[in-house]
Structures are given as structure tokens and as C-alpha cells.
Design a protein around this motif. Structure first.
Motif, short mmCIF file in Angstrom:
data_model
loop_
_atom_site.label_atom_id
_atom_site.label_comp_id
_atom_site.label_asym_id
_atom_site.label_seq_id
_atom_site.Cartn_x
_atom_site.Cartn_y
_atom_site.Cartn_z
N PHE A 123 0.83 -1.20 0.00
CA PHE A 123 0.00 0.00 0.00
C PHE A 123 0.87 1.26 0.00
CE2 PHE A 123 -2.19 3.49 2.08
CZ PHE A 123 -3.35 3.56 1.33
N ALA A 124 1.93 1.25 0.79
CA ALA A 124 2.81 2.42 0.87
C ALA A 124 3.37 2.77 -0.50
CB ALA A 124 3.93 2.18 1.88
N GLU A 125 3.83 1.75 -1.21
CA GLU A 125 4.38 1.98 -2.55
C GLU A 125 3.29 2.47 -3.50
OE1 GLU A 125 7.12 2.55 -5.31
OE2 GLU A 125 7.56 1.92 -3.28
N PHE A 126 2.11 1.90 -3.41
CA PHE A 126 0.99 2.31 -4.26
C PHE A 126 0.65 3.78 -4.02
CE2 PHE A 126 -3.68 2.82 -4.62
CZ PHE A 126 -3.80 2.67 -6.00
N PHE A 127 0.60 4.20 -2.76
CA PHE A 127 0.27 5.58 -2.45
C PHE A 127 1.36 6.53 -2.96
CE2 PHE A 127 -0.48 9.36 0.12
CZ PHE A 127 -1.86 9.49 0.01
N THR A 154 6.75 18.16 -2.51
CA THR A 154 7.86 17.77 -1.63
C THR A 154 7.36 17.68 -0.18
OG1 THR A 154 9.52 18.74 -3.07
CG2 THR A 154 10.13 18.45 -0.74
N GLU A 155 6.59 18.67 0.24
CA GLU A 155 6.07 18.68 1.61
C GLU A 155 5.03 17.58 1.83
OE1 GLU A 155 7.05 20.68 4.41
OE2 GLU A 155 8.69 20.70 2.95
N LEU A 156 4.21 17.30 0.82
CA LEU A 156 3.24 16.20 0.94
C LEU A 156 3.96 14.87 1.10
CD1 LEU A 156 0.59 17.23 -1.75
CD2 LEU A 156 0.27 17.20 0.74
N LYS A 157 5.01 14.67 0.34
CA LYS A 157 5.80 13.44 0.44
C LYS A 157 6.48 13.35 1.80
CE LYS A 157 6.72 13.37 -4.49
NZ LYS A 157 7.69 13.71 -5.52
N ARG A 158 6.99 14.47 2.27
CA ARG A 158 7.65 14.50 3.58
C ARG A 158 6.66 14.16 4.68
NH1 ARG A 158 9.96 18.22 7.41
NH2 ARG A 158 8.78 19.97 6.61
N TYR A 159 5.45 14.69 4.60
CA TYR A 159 4.43 14.36 5.59
C TYR A 159 4.12 12.87 5.55
CZ TYR A 159 0.04 13.69 7.94
OH TYR A 159 -0.93 13.18 8.78
N TYR A 160 3.92 12.34 4.35
CA TYR A 160 3.53 10.94 4.20
C TYR A 160 4.58 10.00 4.76
CZ TYR A 160 2.24 6.51 2.17
OH TYR A 160 1.91 5.19 2.02
N THR A 161 5.85 10.35 4.59
CA THR A 161 6.91 9.47 5.07
C THR A 161 7.24 9.68 6.54
OG1 THR A 161 8.60 11.01 4.27
CG2 THR A 161 7.96 9.21 2.79
N GLY A 162 6.39 10.43 7.24
CA GLY A 162 6.56 10.58 8.68
C GLY A 162 7.21 11.86 9.12
N GLY A 163 7.43 12.78 8.19
CA GLY A 163 8.05 14.05 8.55
C GLY A 163 7.14 14.90 9.41
N ASN A 164 7.76 15.81 10.12
CA ASN A 164 7.02 16.70 11.01
C ASN A 164 6.47 17.88 10.20
OD1 ASN A 164 5.97 17.87 13.28
ND2 ASN A 164 7.91 18.73 13.97
N VAL A 165 5.34 17.64 9.54
CA VAL A 165 4.72 18.65 8.67
C VAL A 165 3.29 18.86 9.15
CG1 VAL A 165 3.95 19.15 6.32
CG2 VAL A 165 6.12 17.96 6.69
N THR A 206 -1.55 6.92 8.58
CA THR A 206 -1.92 6.12 9.75
C THR A 206 -2.02 4.65 9.39
OG1 THR A 206 -3.09 8.01 10.68
CG2 THR A 206 -3.65 5.85 11.56
N PHE A 207 -2.63 4.36 8.25
CA PHE A 207 -2.78 2.97 7.81
C PHE A 207 -1.42 2.31 7.62
CE2 PHE A 207 -3.56 -0.12 4.30
CZ PHE A 207 -4.34 -1.01 5.02
N VAL A 208 -0.52 2.99 6.93
CA VAL A 208 0.82 2.44 6.68
C VAL A 208 1.59 2.26 7.99
CG1 VAL A 208 3.07 2.93 5.62
CG2 VAL A 208 0.97 3.19 4.30
N GLN A 209 1.48 3.23 8.90
CA GLN A 209 2.15 3.10 10.19
C GLN A 209 1.59 1.92 10.97
OE1 GLN A 209 1.60 7.04 11.81
NE2 GLN A 209 3.52 7.79 10.95
#
Length: 152
Positions: free
Chosen positions: A1-5, A40-51, A116-119
Motif C-alpha cells: 500500500f505504501a508503494e501504491f500511495f 515535496t512537503e506532501l511526500k515529507r508528511y507521508y513518510t513521517g516528517g514533522n509537517v 496512519t494505515f501504513v504506520q
């Protein structure tokens, strides 16, 4: 799922870029960093960044308004203070209509749910891997589960 997203996000960025290049050409390409920074910020948020998604989206719309304001009025030179003042009144002026609010709601829901789902899947995999190590050991599984529960 993470890769798909992540693929969906990459495709959305590429599609938006292609469409804007075809529609606005050089004008878009000279200002495309506004959209690149958004993704860039959307990707950073998705990968767990503090955004903070809400702040990030508000900043995007403010930057876009400032940039468009300058492009529509090339005969004038605006100071940073003046442009900041313009962006402060975005909510009242609504230059983009209701699009920012609608997009903020949709993006926030989608990204919070996906992240949340991926985590959750990641934690579940870790728990399953740890439990499988202790299966068959005397009282090992129970003490392991207590250890895991204590961590989360």
C-alpha cells in the motif's frame, strides 16, 4: 500500500506538471517551484516528517497568490511586506474561491488516513515478527506480548 500511495502521489505531480506546462508553458515553468515544493512537503508528511498539513497548504495558497499577483501586475514592483499583506487577506478576498478549503479537507483526510494505515501495518508487521520469534518458548509469548504492550 505504501508503494501504491507513493506512486499515486508521483503520478499526480507528473500529471499536474504536464497539464500546466501544456496550458501555461514558460510562465508555469518559471514558477513551477511553488508546486514542486507542495509535493515535496506532501511526500515529507507521508513518510513521517514533522509537517503540519493545514499550515503547509495555507502557505502554498499564500505563495501562489503572491506569485500570481506579481505576474498579473508586472508593471509594478512589490515589496515583500506588501506581498505578505496581500496574502494575509486571502481568506477575505477568496481569489481562488472555495478551492483551498475543499482541497485542504480532501488532502488532509487522505494523507492522515494513508499515513496512519501504513504506520499501523508497519507496527503490525513488527509485532508479528517479534511474536514469531517467541512462539514455542515457555511463557515467552506472554512476556513478549506484555513487553510489546508496554512499548505502545
Amino acid at each position: 500500500f505504501a508503494e501504491f500511495f507513493r506512486e499515486l502521489l508521483e503520478n499526480a505531480e507528473r500529471s499536474l506538471n504536464d497539464m500546466f506546462v501544456r496550458t501555461y508553458g514558460t510562465l508555469y515553468m518559471q514558477n513551477s517551484e511553488v508546486f514542486q515544493d507542495l509535493f515535496t512537503e506532501l511526500k515529507r508528511y507521508y513518510t513521517g516528517g514533522n509537517v503540519n498539513l493545514e499550515e503547509m497548504l495555507n502557505d502554498f495558497w499564500a505563495r501562489l497568490l503572491e506569485r500570481m499577483f506579481q505576474l498579473i501586475n508586472p508593471q509594478y514592483h512589490f515589496t515583500e511586506d506588501y506581498l505578505e499583506c496581500v496574502s494575509k487577506y486571502t481568506d477575505q478576498l477568496k481569489p481562488f474561491g472555495d478551492v483551498p478549503r475543499k482541497l485542504k479537507v480532501q488532502v488532509t483526510r487522505a494523507f492522515i488516513a494513508a499515513r496512519t494505515f501504513v504506520q499501523g501495518l508497519t507496527v503490525g508487521r513488527e509485532v508479528a515478527n517479534r511474536v514469531s520469534k517467541y512462539v514455542g518458548r515457555e511463557n515467552g509469548c506472554i512476556s513478549f506480548l506484555l513487553e510489546i504492550l508496554w512499548q505502545y
